[in-house]
Design a protein around this motif. Structure first.
Motif, short mmCIF file in Angstrom:
data_model
loop_
_atom_site.label_atom_id
_atom_site.label_comp_id
_atom_site.label_asym_id
_atom_site.label_seq_id
_atom_site.Cartn_x
_atom_site.Cartn_y
_atom_site.Cartn_z
N THR A 62 49.63 47.99 34.11
CA THR A 62 50.24 48.46 34.35
C THR A 62 51.68 47.84 34.97
N VAL A 64 54.36 47.19 37.53
CA VAL A 64 54.32 47.12 39.07
C VAL A 64 55.31 47.01 39.52
N ARG A 65 55.99 47.48 41.08
CA ARG A 65 58.06 46.96 41.19
C ARG A 65 57.34 46.49 43.13
N THR A 75 52.82 50.64 41.86
CA THR A 75 52.17 50.61 40.89
C THR A 75 52.23 51.81 39.86
N ASP A 76 52.22 52.31 38.51
CA ASP A 76 51.79 53.18 37.82
C ASP A 76 51.31 52.69 36.44
#
Length: 136
Positions: A62, A64-65, A75-76
């Motif tokens: 995943t 995350v930033r 998240t994506d």
């Protein structure tokens, strides 16, 4: 000593010299032989004092930033297109860039289907801020 990351890619590197099926299509004995070869290789590097760390990675992942103070991370994913880019790594601590290349060349010979060396491409990257050669 200088640290290097030997990065195993599922794809994204040069075309394979020896085409091989993904590991999930290998016979169980072929997977066991491959994993044992990797363990033996790491043990050999431990004996020379060049081993630092290694790890195989799961295909899931995943991105995350940071999204601002007091806000939850964004998240994506998982990303079907990219989750299988990196298979794992080996970190070594060696005297020179040339020695890192030698270790990577040997590491590339891990056995695959039928017990033959897979001759996979490995990415060799020095750690940031670490000299590539130690002159003492």
């Amino acid at each position: 000593m200088a640290k290097y990351l030997l990065l195993k890619h599922y794809r994204g590197g040069p075309a394979p010299v020896v085409p091989f099926d993904p590991m999930d299509q290998w016979a169980p004995g072929e997977v066991d032989a491959h994993v044992q070869w990797m363990r033996d290789f790491a043990a050999k590097l431990e004996e020379t004092g060049e081993y630092v760390n290694d790890q195989a990675l799961s295909p899931e992942g995943t991105f995350v930033r940071y999204d601002g103070e007091g806000r939850p991370p964004v998240t994506d994913g998982p990303f079907a297109e990219t989750k299988d880019l990196i298979a794992g790594w080996l970190i070594i601590d060696v005297d020179s860039y040339q020695r890192a290349i030698e270790v990577a060349g040997e590491f590339s010979a891990a056995p695959g289907q039928g017990g033959k060396p897979i001759c996979e491409w490995l990415e060799v990257r020095p750690f940031y801020g670490s000299p590539s050669t130690i002159a003492e």
